[in-house]
Design a protein around this motif. Structure first.
Motif, PDB file in Angstrom:
ATOM      1  N   ARG A  61       0.809  -1.214   0.000  1.00 29.71           N
ATOM      2  CA  ARG A  61       0.000   0.000   0.000  1.00 29.71           C
ATOM      3  C   ARG A  61       0.849   1.273   0.000  1.00 29.71           C
ATOM      4  N   LYS A  62       2.167   1.137   0.129  1.00 26.11           N
ATOM      5  CA  LYS A  62       3.025   2.313   0.229  1.00 26.11           C
ATOM      6  C   LYS A  62       3.807   2.522  -1.055  1.00 26.11           C
ATOM      7  N   THR A  63       4.394   3.701  -1.117  1.00 25.04           N
ATOM      8  CA  THR A  63       5.205   4.038  -2.285  1.00 25.04           C
ATOM      9  C   THR A  63       6.537   3.318  -2.221  1.00 25.04           C
ATOM     10  N   ASP A  64       7.274   3.442  -3.298  1.00 23.46           N
ATOM     11  CA  ASP A  64       8.561   2.746  -3.375  1.00 23.46           C
ATOM     12  C   ASP A  64       9.529   3.261  -2.326  1.00 23.46           C
ATOM     13  N   MET A  65       9.577   4.569  -2.110  1.00 26.17           N
ATOM     14  CA  MET A  65      10.484   5.141  -1.117  1.00 26.17           C
ATOM     15  C   MET A  65      10.088   4.713   0.300  1.00 26.17           C
ATOM     16  N   ARG A 106       8.486   2.013   1.107  1.00 27.45           N
ATOM     17  CA  ARG A 106       8.777   0.588   1.285  1.00 27.45           C
ATOM     18  C   ARG A 106      10.251   0.378   1.623  1.00 27.45           C
ATOM     19  N   LYS A 107      11.129   1.138   0.951  1.00 26.16           N
ATOM     20  CA  LYS A 107      12.558   1.004   1.234  1.00 26.16           C
ATOM     21  C   LYS A 107      12.876   1.427   2.677  1.00 26.16           C
ATOM     22  N   ILE A 108      12.233   2.500   3.106  1.00 21.86           N
ATOM     23  CA  ILE A 108      12.471   2.977   4.481  1.00 21.86           C
ATOM     24  C   ILE A 108      11.996   1.940   5.497  1.00 21.86           C
ATOM     25  N   GLU A 109      10.804   1.364   5.285  1.00 19.64           N
ATOM     26  CA  GLU A 109      10.269   0.369   6.212  1.00 19.64           C
ATOM     27  C   GLU A 109      11.149  -0.880   6.243  1.00 19.64           C
ATOM     28  N   ILE A 110      11.626  -1.310   5.058  1.00 22.18           N
ATOM     29  CA  ILE A 110      12.486  -2.503   5.013  1.00 22.18           C
ATOM     30  C   ILE A 110      13.804  -2.235   5.736  1.00 22.18           C
ATOM     31  N   PHE A 111      14.358  -1.014   5.535  1.00 22.29           N
ATOM     32  CA  PHE A 111      15.619  -0.679   6.204  1.00 22.29           C
ATOM     33  C   PHE A 111      15.440  -0.637   7.727  1.00 22.29           C
ATOM     34  N   GLN A 112      14.360  -0.027   8.172  1.00 23.87           N
ATOM     35  CA  GLN A 112      14.113   0.039   9.614  1.00 23.87           C
ATOM     36  C   GLN A 112      13.891  -1.353  10.210  1.00 23.87           C
ATOM     37  N   PHE A 113      13.158  -2.199   9.476  1.00 25.20           N
ATOM     38  CA  PHE A 113      12.941  -3.566   9.957  1.00 25.20           C
ATOM     39  C   PHE A 113      14.261  -4.336  10.053  1.00 25.20           C
ATOM     40  N   ALA A 114      15.099  -4.194   9.029  1.00 26.93           N
ATOM     41  CA  ALA A 114      16.388  -4.893   9.041  1.00 26.93           C
ATOM     42  C   ALA A 114      17.276  -4.385  10.171  1.00 26.93           C
ATOM     43  N   SER A 115      17.237  -3.069  10.404  1.00 28.02           N
ATOM     44  CA  SER A 115      18.066  -2.500  11.474  1.00 28.02           C
ATOM     45  C   SER A 115      17.605  -2.993  12.848  1.00 28.02           C
ATOM     46  N   ARG A 116      16.284  -2.981  13.064  1.00 29.77           N
ATOM     47  CA  ARG A 116      15.770  -3.458  14.353  1.00 29.77           C
ATOM     48  C   ARG A 116      16.075  -4.939  14.557  1.00 29.77           C
ATOM     49  N   THR A 117      15.886  -5.708  13.508  1.00 25.74           N
ATOM     50  CA  THR A 117      16.122  -7.149  13.629  1.00 25.74           C
ATOM     51  C   THR A 117      17.599  -7.441  13.888  1.00 25.74           C
ATOM     52  N   ARG A 118      18.471  -6.685  13.201  1.00 27.52           N
ATOM     53  CA  ARG A 118      19.910  -6.886  13.412  1.00 27.52           C
ATOM     54  C   ARG A 118      20.301  -6.563  14.854  1.00 27.52           C
ATOM     55  N   GLN A 119      19.808  -5.455  15.375  1.00 29.47           N
ATOM     56  CA  GLN A 119      20.124  -5.090  16.759  1.00 29.47           C
ATOM     57  C   GLN A 119      19.624  -6.154  17.744  1.00 29.47           C
ATOM     58  N   LEU A 120      18.430  -6.690  17.449  1.00 28.56           N
ATOM     59  CA  LEU A 120      17.874  -7.709  18.339  1.00 28.56           C
ATOM     60  C   LEU A 120      18.744  -8.961  18.368  1.00 28.56           C
ATOM     61  N   PHE A 121      19.152  -9.438  17.186  1.00 24.97           N
ATOM     62  CA  PHE A 121      19.921 -10.675  17.145  1.00 24.97           C
ATOM     63  C   PHE A 121      21.370 -10.468  17.582  1.00 24.97           C
ATOM     64  N   VAL A 122      21.885  -9.245  17.422  1.00 26.75           N
ATOM     65  CA  VAL A 122      23.212  -8.957  17.977  1.00 26.75           C
ATOM     66  C   VAL A 122      23.179  -9.066  19.499  1.00 26.75           C
ATOM     67  N   ARG A 123      22.108  -8.573  20.080  1.00 27.75           N
ATOM     68  CA  ARG A 123      21.965  -8.685  21.536  1.00 27.75           C
ATOM     69  C   ARG A 123      21.814 -10.146  21.967  1.00 27.75           C
ATOM     70  N   LEU A 124      21.031 -10.903  21.189  1.00 26.45           N
ATOM     71  CA  LEU A 124      20.887 -12.324  21.516  1.00 26.45           C
ATOM     72  C   LEU A 124      22.218 -13.057  21.390  1.00 26.45           C
ATOM     73  N   LEU A 125      23.010 -12.699  20.371  1.00 27.31           N
ATOM     74  CA  LEU A 125      24.321 -13.322  20.209  1.00 27.31           C
ATOM     75  C   LEU A 125      25.237 -12.988  21.386  1.00 27.31           C
ATOM     76  N   ALA A 126      25.158 -11.750  21.839  1.00 27.61           N
ATOM     77  CA  ALA A 126      25.964 -11.366  23.004  1.00 27.61           C
ATOM     78  C   ALA A 126      25.536 -12.151  24.246  1.00 27.61           C
ATOM     79  N   LEU A 127      24.226 -12.365  24.386  1.00 25.81           N
ATOM     80  CA  LEU A 127      23.745 -13.144  25.528  1.00 25.81           C
ATOM     81  C   LEU A 127      24.198 -14.597  25.450  1.00 25.81           C
ATOM     82  N   VAL A 128      24.196 -15.162  24.235  1.00 28.16           N
ATOM     83  CA  VAL A 128      24.635 -16.553  24.071  1.00 28.16           C
ATOM     84  C   VAL A 128      26.110 -16.693  24.435  1.00 28.16           C
ATOM     85  N   LYS A 129      26.939 -15.744  23.999  1.00 25.29           N
ATOM     86  CA  LYS A 129      28.361 -15.799  24.343  1.00 25.29           C
ATOM     87  C   LYS A 129      28.581 -15.568  25.842  1.00 25.29           C
TER      88      LYS A 129
END
Length: 238
Positions: free
Chosen positions: A46-50, A52-75
């Motif tokens: 439902r969104k424009t191309d720009m 969609r890119k912003i939402e995908i970037f924000q989702f990837a950034s949030r997900t990366r931060q989450l799994f980096v924290r999980l990796l730190a907890l595992v170590k």
């Protein structure tokens, strides 16, 4: 909207301030990522191309931060045993601190209420003078010395005085009582009295103790014609 949906699946936090299992955190991270990805797939068409890119970037950034924290907890979980020991030490120190505070409060209450009228006893000046002047303490009870050191043996003079006193007590006892006519022949010597009854018997008596004043037989000789029988007995009578 994505944030509100992700908060609805957050794991419960223990009310006691304890720890959360690592598996629960990993499961929560996966569920959150899947939930946000599902919402994102519904909103992107439902969104424009720009946008969609912003939402995908924000989702990837949030997900990366989450799994980096999980990796730190595992170590970090590899050294969790050391952390548990530190937590136990901290809990122990907090408990000791609580005991210290309670003890201080109890002592303060005791000093203000219980011991408000307490007074020290008077100092024993005679004892202090004896110790400082003579270097000894002669005021101990005599029973302590008697239990440790045996008493000194009596001297011959004391023995003679004691026997003389016994002779006087025996003489007074005999005078204050009426004796049978046959037993008026007697001899008092060495704290004992010896009665002679002609052709019948001879008996040697003494006191068991001065306090009880009861007679104690130390020997008896039965006199019979043509023979004499000597009997040793220990019979008490008044």
């Amino acid at each position: 909207m994505a944030l509100q949906s992700s908060m609805s699946i957050a794991p419960p936090v223990p009310s006691s301030g304890g720890t959360i299992p690592l598996a629960l955190l990993i499961e929560y991270g996966l569920q959150r990522t899947y939930h946000e990805l599902a919402i994102l797939s519904e909103l992107l068409p439902r969104k424009t191309d720009m946008d969609r890119k912003i939402e995908i970037f924000q989702f990837a950034s949030r997900t990366r931060q989450l799994f980096v924290r999980l990796l730190a907890l595992v170590k970090w979980a590899n050294s969790a045993s050391k952390v548990d020991k530190c937590v136990d030490i901290c809990n122990f120190l907090e408990q000791q601190s609580m005991f210290f505070v309670e003890t201080a409060d109890s002592l303060h209450k005791m000093a203000k209420e219980t011991l408000a009228s307490a007074r020290l006893p008077s100092f024993s000046l005679p004892s202090a003078i004896d110790v400082l002047t003579t270097g000894t303490y002669p005021r101990l009870p005599a029973c302590i010395r008697e239990r440790i050191i045996p008493p000194d043996p009596i001297t011959p003079q004391e023995k003679a005085q004691t026997l003389q006193r016994l002779n006087e007590v025996i003489q007074y006892r005999l005078v204050s009582n009426e004796l049978p006519k046959q037993m008026r022949r007697l001899k008092i010597d060495q704290g004992r009295v010896k009665f002679f009854v002609e052709h019948e018997f001879e008996v040697l008596l003494c006191f068991r103790s001065i306090t009880s004043m009861s007679w104690h037989s130390q020997g008896c000789c039965m006199l019979i014609t043509l023979c004499m029988i000597c009997i040793k007995c220990c019979v008490s009578f008044c």
